[in-house]
Write a protein that holds these residues in place. Sequence first.
Motif, mmCIF file in Angstrom:
data_model
loop_
_atom_site.group_PDB
_atom_site.id
_atom_site.type_symbol
_atom_site.label_atom_id
_atom_site.label_comp_id
_atom_site.label_asym_id
_atom_site.label_seq_id
_atom_site.Cartn_x
_atom_site.Cartn_y
_atom_site.Cartn_z
ATOM 1 N N ILE A 143 26.785 34.831 33.005
ATOM 2 C CA ILE A 143 26.324 33.596 33.670
ATOM 3 C C ILE A 143 24.721 33.904 34.295
ATOM 4 N N GLN A 144 24.280 32.551 34.822
ATOM 5 C CA GLN A 144 23.030 32.631 35.472
ATOM 6 C C GLN A 144 21.931 33.155 34.508
ATOM 7 N N ALA A 145 22.134 32.616 33.055
ATOM 8 C CA ALA A 145 21.024 33.134 32.035
ATOM 9 C C ALA A 145 20.956 34.427 31.866
ATOM 10 N N GLY A 146 22.201 35.072 32.036
ATOM 11 C CA GLY A 146 22.385 36.537 31.595
ATOM 12 C C GLY A 146 21.779 37.319 32.758
ATOM 13 N N ARG A 147 21.477 36.967 33.855
ATOM 14 C CA ARG A 147 21.127 37.677 34.947
ATOM 15 C C ARG A 147 22.478 38.288 35.871
ATOM 16 N N GLU A 148 23.618 37.510 35.476
ATOM 17 C CA GLU A 148 24.911 38.317 36.030
ATOM 18 C C GLU A 148 26.096 38.152 35.010
ATOM 19 N N LEU A 149 26.905 39.260 35.123
ATOM 20 C CA LEU A 149 27.956 39.562 34.162
ATOM 21 C C LEU A 149 29.206 39.575 35.099
ATOM 22 N N ARG A 150 30.324 38.527 34.916
ATOM 23 C CA ARG A 150 31.260 38.609 35.755
ATOM 24 C C ARG A 150 32.321 38.897 34.962
ATOM 25 N N VAL A 151 33.101 39.991 35.495
ATOM 26 C CA VAL A 151 34.189 40.892 34.627
ATOM 27 C C VAL A 151 35.629 40.664 35.430
ATOM 28 N N PHE A 152 36.559 40.229 34.770
ATOM 29 C CA PHE A 152 37.586 39.995 35.238
ATOM 30 C C PHE A 152 38.875 41.332 34.665
ATOM 31 N N VAL A 153 39.356 41.995 35.561
ATOM 32 C CA VAL A 153 40.203 43.148 35.024
ATOM 33 C C VAL A 153 41.647 42.772 35.467
ATOM 34 N N GLU A 154 42.666 43.442 34.826
ATOM 35 C CA GLU A 154 44.122 43.391 35.077
ATOM 36 C C GLU A 154 44.416 44.337 36.209
ATOM 37 N N SER A 155 44.990 43.880 37.144
ATOM 38 C CA SER A 155 45.213 44.307 38.418
ATOM 39 C C SER A 155 46.259 45.527 38.083
ATOM 40 N N GLU A 156 47.248 45.456 37.011
ATOM 41 C CA GLU A 156 48.108 46.687 36.888
ATOM 42 C C GLU A 156 47.565 47.791 36.084
ATOM 43 N N LYS A 157 46.409 47.677 35.491
ATOM 44 C CA LYS A 157 45.670 48.652 34.778
ATOM 45 C C LYS A 157 44.551 49.432 35.699
ATOM 46 N N VAL A 158 43.733 48.495 36.583
ATOM 47 C CA VAL A 158 42.721 48.984 37.124
ATOM 48 C C VAL A 158 42.807 48.808 38.582
ATOM 49 N N SER A 159 42.730 50.150 39.455
ATOM 50 C CA SER A 159 42.640 50.120 40.798
ATOM 51 C C SER A 159 41.433 49.603 41.437
ATOM 52 N N ASP A 160 41.622 49.403 42.662
ATOM 53 C CA ASP A 160 40.111 49.193 43.563
ATOM 54 C C ASP A 160 38.967 50.383 43.184
ATOM 55 N N ASP A 161 39.551 51.415 43.202
ATOM 56 C CA ASP A 161 38.746 52.466 43.240
ATOM 57 C C ASP A 161 38.193 52.511 41.847
ATOM 58 N N HIS A 162 38.972 52.529 40.773
ATOM 59 C CA HIS A 162 38.434 52.323 39.294
ATOM 60 C C HIS A 162 37.627 51.181 39.039
ATOM 61 N N ALA A 163 37.604 49.893 39.587
ATOM 62 C CA ALA A 163 37.002 48.709 39.521
ATOM 63 C C ALA A 163 35.436 48.908 39.863
ATOM 64 N N SER A 164 35.470 49.807 41.081
ATOM 65 C CA SER A 164 34.064 50.210 41.543
ATOM 66 C C SER A 164 33.489 51.062 40.464
ATOM 67 N N ARG A 165 34.322 52.013 39.953
ATOM 68 C CA ARG A 165 33.647 53.003 38.865
ATOM 69 C C ARG A 165 33.512 51.993 37.548
ATOM 70 N N LEU A 166 34.267 51.140 37.469
ATOM 71 C CA LEU A 166 33.844 50.394 36.111
ATOM 72 C C LEU A 166 32.757 49.602 36.061
ATOM 73 N N SER A 167 32.166 48.981 37.264
ATOM 74 C CA SER A 167 31.084 48.221 37.589
ATOM 75 C C SER A 167 30.058 49.357 37.268
ATOM 76 N N PHE A 168 30.143 50.386 37.809
ATOM 77 C CA PHE A 168 28.863 51.458 37.584
ATOM 78 C C PHE A 168 28.682 51.563 35.903
ATOM 79 N N GLU A 169 29.765 51.862 35.329
ATOM 80 C CA GLU A 169 29.781 52.190 33.925
ATOM 81 C C GLU A 169 29.464 51.370 32.860
ATOM 82 N N ILE A 170 29.755 50.048 33.332
ATOM 83 C CA ILE A 170 29.393 48.862 32.365
ATOM 84 C C ILE A 170 27.771 48.682 32.552
#
Length: 520
Positions: free
Chosen positions: A464-491
């Motif tokens: 979104i925003q002409a490619g300035r933001e990437l909004r990612v929705f994850v499955e809560s059963e597979k991704v924990s809160d700590d993993h979500a933070s790490r996933l944002s960094f890896e992406i």
Amino acid sequence: MESYIYFIPALITLLVGLLLGGLFKKGTQKKIVEQAKSQAVELLRKAQLEAEATKKEKILQAKEHFIELKSKHDSAIHQREKRITEIETKVRQLQSVAHKEVKKNTDLQRKLEEQTSFLEKKQAKVLVKEQELGDKIKIQITKLEELSNLSAEDAKAEMMESLKEKAKADAMAFVQHSVEEAKLTAQQEAKKIVINTIQRIGTEEAVDNCVSIFNLESDDVKGRIIGREGRNIRALEAETGVEIIVDDTPEAIILSCFDPVRREIARLSLHRLVSDGRIHPARIEEVVHKTRKHIENEIIEVGKLTVIDLGIHGLHPELIRIVGRMKYRSSYGQNLLQHSREVAKLCGVMASELGLNAKLAKRAGLLHDIGKVPEEEAETPHALLGMEWAEKHGEKTEVCNAIGAHHDEIEMTSLLSPLVQVCDAISGARPGARRQVLDSYVQRLKDLEQIALDFNGVNKAYAIQAGRELRVFVESEKVSDDHASRLSFEISQKIQTDITYPGQVKVTVIRETRAVNVAR
């Protein structure tokens, strides 16, 4: 037969003379007989002359016919000899080229054998020198151990410790120098970022083709669309993948997304929600789901109307659906369905002029770009992908070859293939037909989304925003809160290494937990 007809009056005269012989005198009778004989002789002479003339005329016609046939025969023999001479010339040329190639290959093979022999000798010498060097190193190590009273392992450990200390000191100095340099260049880098941002936002083609305006009856509706603490607008963005911009523009909301199908789903869903008046997350999910089905049905209807309008019959239902999807795709800023219709009409006209099958040419022209609308991204070029789909759904060989060969990925085997290639170039090259900037922009946004979808646990991803933001929705059963933070960094790291882009890209990972029960 015509010459014998002249004897009939003479015979009649003779018979009449004989019958009336007794009625006349002897002198008169003799005179009549002589006249009849003279007439018969004259008629016989005329018949002979006419027969001779007819004979000469027939002989002359036969000679002329013979001369004409002989001329045609000589011409055919001359042309055949000319073709044979041309073929012999080509064969001699090919033989000459083949002889040169054979001679060249022979020379290369000989040189290769000489170089191989030379390298083998060099390799043998190197092996001998390596062995000699190894023996010398062992002797030197033994002497060093005797002089230093240390074994090789102890000396190595002591050297590693000294190198570690030196490396730490060098690293600290490098960090200090980098920080000072960053302070000096921070203002300059900030200006570059601002300039890149302005350039990105100022792309006219992206704004014109990636934004829709949703008109409202009054500005009071904006608050209902946003919802309490923004829950309605967040739910709508999460379901559609479209950025909804609510600003000071009177009686209007901006829908921004590079995918026209998503943008149309969001626009129709907003229209239904505003008309109905019930706007809340559960209702939004229901309306978006129904709208998505409606768009799928509309795609099929557009495909059917297109093939009917062009007079194409017997097209597979799946190909009809793909044709309908082209309405929501663009190629270098040119609407793909309009481009394909244009190519189909051009192919039909040109095929008629060339004496080819116009209906088959229209079919190939309409289907030539179906490989550009895959539901999932594919590495195969769109021409080959379209050819595979056409073969899968029973299209004729000429049509499949025309689809696959219109960008020269495969060899052309029918006259339809160059015809489709030429008509595609005519449609795409006309003034104002295409814009290169938008296509590369849309491709970059698709690549952004695909990078996020490749990670485990990611459910949806929207640029979104002409490619300035990437909004990612994850499955809560597979991704924990700590993993979500790490996933944002890896992406974000993956985006830095795989994609070239101006400015910066913000990666937002959203993890949502829902508890649903049904009262019966």
